[in-house]
Enzyme design. Structure first.
Site, PDB file in Angstrom:
ATOM      1  N   ASN A 197       5.724 -14.401 -19.201  1.00 46.63           N
ATOM      2  CA  ASN A 197       4.326 -13.964 -19.177  1.00 46.63           C
ATOM      3  C   ASN A 197       3.848 -13.923 -17.733  1.00 46.63           C
ATOM      4  OD1 ASN A 197       1.709 -13.308 -20.156  1.00 46.63           O
ATOM      5  ND2 ASN A 197       1.071 -15.448 -19.936  1.00 46.63           N
ATOM      6  N   SER A 241      -1.464  -1.872 -16.818  1.00 44.70           N
ATOM      7  CA  SER A 241      -0.990  -1.566 -15.460  1.00 44.70           C
ATOM      8  C   SER A 241       0.314  -2.314 -15.160  1.00 44.70           C
ATOM      9  CB  SER A 241      -2.060  -1.886 -14.411  1.00 44.70           C
ATOM     10  OG  SER A 241      -2.229  -3.276 -14.290  1.00 44.70           O
ATOM     11  N   HIS A 299       0.296 -14.464 -15.613  1.00 43.92           N
ATOM     12  CA  HIS A 299      -1.039 -15.026 -15.809  1.00 43.92           C
ATOM     13  C   HIS A 299      -1.814 -14.951 -14.497  1.00 43.92           C
ATOM     14  CE1 HIS A 299      -4.063 -17.513 -17.728  1.00 43.92           C
ATOM     15  NE2 HIS A 299      -4.139 -18.186 -16.605  1.00 43.92           N
ATOM     16  N   LEU A 310       1.369 -16.116 -29.704  1.00 43.21           N
ATOM     17  CA  LEU A 310       2.535 -16.062 -30.594  1.00 43.21           C
ATOM     18  C   LEU A 310       2.770 -17.437 -31.227  1.00 43.21           C
ATOM     19  CD1 LEU A 310       4.770 -13.994 -28.157  1.00 43.21           C
ATOM     20  CD2 LEU A 310       3.828 -13.162 -30.338  1.00 43.21           C
ATOM     21  N   ASP A 360       0.112 -20.967 -21.775  1.00 42.93           N
ATOM     22  CA  ASP A 360       0.215 -20.878 -20.307  1.00 42.93           C
ATOM     23  C   ASP A 360       0.818 -22.132 -19.666  1.00 42.93           C
ATOM     24  OD1 ASP A 360      -0.955 -18.333 -20.443  1.00 42.93           O
ATOM     25  OD2 ASP A 360      -2.976 -19.134 -20.283  1.00 42.93           O
TER      26      ASP A 360
HETATM   27  C1  GRF Z   1      -3.372  -9.160 -15.997  1.00 42.06           C
HETATM   28  O1  GRF Z   1      -4.272  -9.695 -15.083  1.00 42.06           O
HETATM   29  C2  GRF Z   1      -2.444 -10.240 -16.538  1.00 42.06           C
HETATM   30  O2  GRF Z   1      -2.163 -11.236 -15.607  1.00 42.06           O
HETATM   31  C3  GRF Z   1      -3.271 -10.810 -17.660  1.00 42.06           C
HETATM   32  O3  GRF Z   1      -3.910  -9.707 -18.236  1.00 42.06           O
HETATM   33  C4  GRF Z   1      -4.067  -8.664 -17.256  1.00 42.06           C
HETATM   34  C5  GRF Z   1      -3.416  -7.449 -17.829  1.00 42.06           C
HETATM   35  O4  GRF Z   1      -3.589  -6.318 -17.027  1.00 42.06           O
HETATM   36  N1  GRF Z   1      -2.445 -11.579 -18.564  1.00 42.06           N
HETATM   37  P1  GRF Z   1      -2.819  -4.959 -17.379  1.00 42.06           P
HETATM   38  O5  GRF Z   1      -3.124  -4.654 -18.848  1.00 42.06           O
HETATM   39  O6  GRF Z   1      -1.369  -5.180 -17.147  1.00 42.06           O
HETATM   40  O7  GRF Z   1      -3.423  -3.931 -16.454  1.00 42.06           O
END
Ligand code: GRF
Length: 197
Positions: free
Chosen positions: A115, A24, A117, A101, A153
């Protein structure tokens, strides 16, 4: 000559988005990349999972994609590096990418990997963030866009958004509300770093 766009005359960053699942955030970043405020152009999608739903968005928007299962991590990373270099990629956005990675890979793209998170870092690094936040009776959780360094992270934070945890929240209901905010935060973070280089 590099294309200049938008009121701030950004240089468009050729971007690869790395995913593993639903995608998403990928879909959202693709849509954002078509807007005039976008400092990025997405030309590659890398998935660690051949069945990732997010690949449908790469197909739909005709963006090149490649699948690397990371069974042989260093080999796959080297192939990815060659491929990204060939495409002159200068930014990587991790978006639900479930592989870690290597230090070597991160060094090759030093300061150019972001990233998102689903927690208010430095709290709740790693997995199952929503369950842990609820179990610890936190009043707030949220999401963070950060630079990637070799510690999980832990890279420099670019932007965060706080989200209130309600008494009735389950990890699923909280995840849904936070994901909505992620979709706002990631584009904002890109604008923030590239409008103030
Ligand atoms: C998100 O909550 C992101 O923060 C985490 O993984 C999830 C990925 O969701 N790292 P999507 O695949 O982008 O819907």
């Amino acid at each position: 000559m590099k294309k200049l766009i938008g009121p701030k005359k950004f240089h468009l960053r050729k971007t690869a988005v790395f995913i593993s699942g639903t995608g998403s955030n990928l879909k959202n970043l693709i849509k954002f990349s078509f807007t005039k405020n976008s400092p990025i152009q997405i030309t590659q999608v890398i998935s660690s999972n051949s069945k990732a739903k997010g690949l449908d968005f790469a197909r739909k928007y005709k963006i090149n994609y490649q699948i690397y299962k990371f069974e042989k991590k260093i080999k796959d990373e080297n192939k990815i590096l060659i491929n990204l270099k060939k495409d002159q990629i200068n930014l990587i956005c991790l978006a639900g990418f479930m592989k870690i990675l290597s230090k070597n890979f991160i060094m090759k793209f030093d300061g150019k990997i972001l990233n998102i998170h689903p927690s208010l870092l430095p709290k709740y690094k790693g997995l199952n963030t929503h369950t842990r936040a609820i179990n610890n009776n936190e009043k707030f959780s949220g999401c963070t866009v950060h630079y990637v360094n070799s510690k999980l992270d832990s890279g420099k934070i670019i932007l965060q958004k706080k989200v209130k945890i309600n008494k009735k929240d389950t990890p699923q209901t909280l995840a849904k509300r936070i994901l909505k905010e992620e979709h706002i935060l990631y584009p904002k973070a890109l604008i923030k770093i590239f409008s103030n280089p």
